[in-house]
Design a protein around this motif. Structure first.
Motif, PDB file in Angstrom:
ATOM      1  N   CYS A   1       1.045  -6.416   5.786  1.00  0.00           N
ATOM      2  CA  CYS A   1       1.007  -5.321   4.824  1.00  0.00           C
ATOM      3  C   CYS A   1       2.369  -4.659   4.754  1.00  0.00           C
ATOM      4  CB  CYS A   1      -0.074  -4.303   5.185  1.00  0.00           C
ATOM      5  SG  CYS A   1       0.181  -3.476   6.751  1.00  0.00           S
ATOM      6  N   VAL A   2       2.654  -4.098   3.599  1.00  0.00           N
ATOM      7  CA  VAL A   2       3.943  -3.472   3.355  1.00  0.00           C
ATOM      8  C   VAL A   2       3.702  -2.124   2.690  1.00  0.00           C
ATOM      9  CG1 VAL A   2       6.179  -3.716   2.186  1.00  0.00           C
ATOM     10  CG2 VAL A   2       4.965  -5.766   2.958  1.00  0.00           C
ATOM     11  N   VAL A   3       4.256  -1.067   3.278  1.00  0.00           N
ATOM     12  CA  VAL A   3       4.165   0.245   2.641  1.00  0.00           C
ATOM     13  C   VAL A   3       5.250   0.306   1.579  1.00  0.00           C
ATOM     14  CG1 VAL A   3       4.388   2.734   2.968  1.00  0.00           C
ATOM     15  CG2 VAL A   3       3.213   1.367   4.682  1.00  0.00           C
ATOM     16  N   VAL A   4       4.859   0.729   0.383  1.00  0.00           N
ATOM     17  CA  VAL A   4       5.801   0.775  -0.730  1.00  0.00           C
ATOM     18  C   VAL A   4       5.865   2.190  -1.297  1.00  0.00           C
ATOM     19  CG1 VAL A   4       5.507  -1.641  -1.381  1.00  0.00           C
ATOM     20  CG2 VAL A   4       4.025   0.088  -2.403  1.00  0.00           C
ATOM     21  N   SER A   5       6.947   2.452  -1.984  1.00  0.00           N
ATOM     22  CA  SER A   5       7.130   3.704  -2.703  1.00  0.00           C
ATOM     23  C   SER A   5       7.026   3.391  -4.193  1.00  0.00           C
ATOM     24  CB  SER A   5       8.508   4.284  -2.384  1.00  0.00           C
ATOM     25  OG  SER A   5       8.765   5.394  -3.209  1.00  0.00           O
ATOM     26  N   LEU A   6       6.417   4.303  -4.927  1.00  0.00           N
ATOM     27  CA  LEU A   6       6.338   4.122  -6.378  1.00  0.00           C
ATOM     28  C   LEU A   6       7.499   4.793  -7.087  1.00  0.00           C
ATOM     29  CD1 LEU A   6       2.507   4.605  -6.969  1.00  0.00           C
ATOM     30  CD2 LEU A   6       3.782   2.522  -6.496  1.00  0.00           C
ATOM     31  N   THR A   7       8.358   5.453  -6.302  1.00  0.00           N
ATOM     32  CA  THR A   7       9.531   6.128  -6.840  1.00  0.00           C
ATOM     33  C   THR A   7      10.777   5.410  -6.320  1.00  0.00           C
ATOM     34  OG1 THR A   7       8.308   8.196  -6.617  1.00  0.00           O
ATOM     35  CG2 THR A   7      10.663   8.373  -7.057  1.00  0.00           C
ATOM     36  N   PRO A   8      11.679   4.990  -7.212  1.00  0.00           N
ATOM     37  CA  PRO A   8      12.903   4.335  -6.742  1.00  0.00           C
ATOM     38  C   PRO A   8      13.662   5.254  -5.789  1.00  0.00           C
ATOM     39  CG  PRO A   8      12.727   4.211  -9.139  1.00  0.00           C
ATOM     40  CD  PRO A   8      11.647   5.134  -8.669  1.00  0.00           C
ATOM     41  N   SER A   9      14.240   4.655  -4.750  1.00  0.00           N
ATOM     42  CA  SER A   9      14.934   5.444  -3.740  1.00  0.00           C
ATOM     43  C   SER A   9      16.314   4.851  -3.467  1.00  0.00           C
ATOM     44  CB  SER A   9      14.107   5.441  -2.446  1.00  0.00           C
ATOM     45  OG  SER A   9      14.824   6.047  -1.408  1.00  0.00           O
ATOM     46  N   GLN A  10      17.226   5.725  -3.069  1.00  0.00           N
ATOM     47  CA  GLN A  10      18.554   5.256  -2.661  1.00  0.00           C
ATOM     48  C   GLN A  10      18.491   4.660  -1.251  1.00  0.00           C
ATOM     49  OE1 GLN A  10      21.053   5.277  -4.846  1.00  0.00           O
ATOM     50  NE2 GLN A  10      19.589   6.180  -6.271  1.00  0.00           N
ATOM     51  N   ASP A  11      17.430   4.993  -0.528  1.00  0.00           N
ATOM     52  CA  ASP A  11      17.267   4.524   0.849  1.00  0.00           C
ATOM     53  C   ASP A  11      16.813   3.062   0.825  1.00  0.00           C
ATOM     54  OD1 ASP A  11      16.513   3.982   3.444  1.00  0.00           O
ATOM     55  OD2 ASP A  11      15.420   5.864   3.719  1.00  0.00           O
ATOM     56  N   SER A  12      17.609   2.179   1.372  1.00  0.00           N
ATOM     57  CA  SER A  12      17.301   0.745   1.305  1.00  0.00           C
ATOM     58  C   SER A  12      16.107   0.360   2.178  1.00  0.00           C
ATOM     59  CB  SER A  12      18.530  -0.073   1.700  1.00  0.00           C
ATOM     60  OG  SER A  12      18.873   0.226   3.037  1.00  0.00           O
ATOM     61  N   THR A  13      15.646   1.262   3.054  1.00  0.00           N
ATOM     62  CA  THR A  13      14.480   0.939   3.880  1.00  0.00           C
ATOM     63  C   THR A  13      13.171   1.156   3.121  1.00  0.00           C
ATOM     64  OG1 THR A  13      14.349   3.166   4.819  1.00  0.00           O
ATOM     65  CG2 THR A  13      15.678   1.546   6.018  1.00  0.00           C
TER      66      THR A  13
ATOM     67  N   MET B   1       0.815  -1.208   0.000  1.00  0.00           N
ATOM     68  CA  MET B   1       0.000   0.000   0.000  1.00  0.00           C
ATOM     69  C   MET B   1       0.849   1.259   0.000  1.00  0.00           C
ATOM     70  SD  MET B   1      -1.627  -0.186   3.782  1.00  0.00           S
ATOM     71  CE  MET B   1      -0.644  -0.115   5.263  1.00  0.00           C
ATOM     72  N   THR B   2       0.242   2.289  -0.548  1.00  0.00           N
ATOM     73  CA  THR B   2       0.769   3.634  -0.468  1.00  0.00           C
ATOM     74  C   THR B   2      -0.443   4.540  -0.363  1.00  0.00           C
ATOM     75  OG1 THR B   2       2.363   5.196  -1.399  1.00  0.00           O
ATOM     76  CG2 THR B   2       0.861   4.162  -2.953  1.00  0.00           C
ATOM     77  N   GLY B   3      -0.259   5.735   0.158  1.00  0.00           N
ATOM     78  CA  GLY B   3      -1.406   6.621   0.281  1.00  0.00           C
ATOM     79  C   GLY B   3      -1.094   7.861   1.084  1.00  0.00           C
ATOM     80  N   SER B   4      -2.140   8.640   1.300  1.00  0.00           N
ATOM     81  CA  SER B   4      -2.010   9.832   2.130  1.00  0.00           C
ATOM     82  C   SER B   4      -1.937   9.374   3.593  1.00  0.00           C
ATOM     83  CB  SER B   4      -3.201  10.767   1.896  1.00  0.00           C
ATOM     84  OG  SER B   4      -4.426  10.086   2.102  1.00  0.00           O
ATOM     85  N   ASP B   5      -1.326  10.181   4.434  1.00  0.00           N
ATOM     86  CA  ASP B   5      -1.087   9.784   5.822  1.00  0.00           C
ATOM     87  C   ASP B   5      -2.362   9.372   6.545  1.00  0.00           C
ATOM     88  OD1 ASP B   5       1.599  10.250   5.485  1.00  0.00           O
ATOM     89  OD2 ASP B   5       1.588  12.217   6.455  1.00  0.00           O
TER      90      ASP B   5
ATOM     91  N   LEU C   1      10.797   0.222   0.216  1.00  0.00           N
ATOM     92  CA  LEU C   1      10.558  -0.829  -0.764  1.00  0.00           C
ATOM     93  C   LEU C   1       9.868  -0.217  -1.970  1.00  0.00           C
ATOM     94  CD1 LEU C   1       9.470  -3.802   1.511  1.00  0.00           C
ATOM     95  CD2 LEU C   1      11.655  -3.438   0.366  1.00  0.00           C
ATOM     96  N   TYR C   2      10.385  -0.526  -3.131  1.00  0.00           N
ATOM     97  CA  TYR C   2       9.900   0.061  -4.380  1.00  0.00           C
ATOM     98  C   TYR C   2       8.982  -0.920  -5.094  1.00  0.00           C
ATOM     99  CZ  TYR C   2      10.074   1.496  -9.287  1.00  0.00           C
ATOM    100  OH  TYR C   2       9.739   1.846 -10.570  1.00  0.00           O
ATOM    101  N   LEU C   3       7.859  -0.403  -5.589  1.00  0.00           N
ATOM    102  CA  LEU C   3       6.941  -1.170  -6.418  1.00  0.00           C
ATOM    103  C   LEU C   3       6.835  -0.450  -7.752  1.00  0.00           C
ATOM    104  CD1 LEU C   3       4.866  -3.473  -6.732  1.00  0.00           C
ATOM    105  CD2 LEU C   3       3.142  -1.879  -5.895  1.00  0.00           C
ATOM    106  N   SER C   4       7.107  -1.157  -8.824  1.00  0.00           N
ATOM    107  CA  SER C   4       7.062  -0.552 -10.148  1.00  0.00           C
ATOM    108  C   SER C   4       5.618  -0.510 -10.646  1.00  0.00           C
ATOM    109  CB  SER C   4       7.926  -1.364 -11.108  1.00  0.00           C
ATOM    110  OG  SER C   4       7.829  -0.811 -12.400  1.00  0.00           O
ATOM    111  N   LYS C   5       5.037   0.670 -10.623  1.00  0.00           N
ATOM    112  CA  LYS C   5       3.687   0.918 -11.139  1.00  0.00           C
ATOM    113  C   LYS C   5       3.762   2.239 -11.901  1.00  0.00           C
ATOM    114  CE  LYS C   5       0.992  -2.381  -9.505  1.00  0.00           C
ATOM    115  NZ  LYS C   5       0.135  -3.178 -10.367  1.00  0.00           N
ATOM    116  N   GLU C   6       4.358   2.193 -13.084  1.00  0.00           N
ATOM    117  CA  GLU C   6       4.662   3.412 -13.834  1.00  0.00           C
ATOM    118  C   GLU C   6       3.432   4.252 -14.143  1.00  0.00           C
ATOM    119  OE1 GLU C   6       7.069   2.445 -17.207  1.00  0.00           O
ATOM    120  OE2 GLU C   6       8.541   1.405 -15.957  1.00  0.00           O
ATOM    121  N   ALA C   7       2.297   3.612 -14.434  1.00  0.00           N
ATOM    122  CA  ALA C   7       1.090   4.369 -14.760  1.00  0.00           C
ATOM    123  C   ALA C   7       0.528   5.086 -13.529  1.00  0.00           C
ATOM    124  CB  ALA C   7       0.030   3.435 -15.347  1.00  0.00           C
TER     125      ALA C   7
END
Length: 158
Positions: free
Chosen positions: A94-106, A73-77, A108-114
């Motif tokens: 559940c796992v909070v993910v980022s849709l933007t690749p990050s240098q921060d290893s903590t 999941m990702t979303g507003s706070d 987790l990135y999910l590729s959802k380009e659209a």
């Protein structure tokens, strides 16, 4: 107003929320007094609507970070906090993910380009939103969990 958008077949959402088709060919209904609309896609999404909440449902592939049945999941706070409480109550991983690749290893990135540009716009406009992706495969139990999670997120406002 709650807007539901699904990347996968939305039949389980129509049944799970008891939605019916209106004259505009949009599925609508109510959950605990809260209006809900199931939109076919992200087009024609009026971000100026008062008290707008966007709830997206989709599917993700299993990886070394994500196991089948996990909810990403990702979303507003505001909605992420609610979703966390609900997931705890349901004992759902559940796992909070980022849709933007990050240098921060903590992060987790999910590729959802659209989705990434839409999420960025929603964040900039301070729209309440929650995106949930269940890791493949999604069986009927997984679909029921997604409906339960969304229902509880909506009902927290009642």
């Amino acid at each position: 107003m709650n807007r539901l958008i699904s990347e996968i077949s939305s039949d389980f959402l129509i049944q799970g929320f008891g939605l019916h088709e209106d004259e505009r060919k949009i599925f609508v209904g109510k959950v605990g007094g809260q209006e809900i609309q199931l939109l076919p896609d992200f087009h024609n999404l009026d971000l100026e609507t008062k008290d707008l909440k966007i709830l997206c449902v989709g599917i993700a592939e299993a990886s070394n970070h994500f196991r089948p049945g996990d909810v990403l999941m990702t979303g507003s706070d505001d909605l992420l906090d609610r979703a966390f409480q609900i997931m705890d109550d349901l004992e759902q991983r559940c796992v909070v993910v980022s849709l933007t690749p990050s240098q921060d290893s903590t992060h987790l990135y999910l590729s959802k380009e659209a989705m990434e540009p839409l999420v960025q716009e929603w964040k900039q406009r301070k729209v309440s939103f929650l995106c949930l992706w269940m890791v493949d495969p999604i069986d009927s139990e997984g679909q029921a969990k997604l409906v339960t999670i969304i229902r509880k997120v909506i009902l927290k406002d009642s």
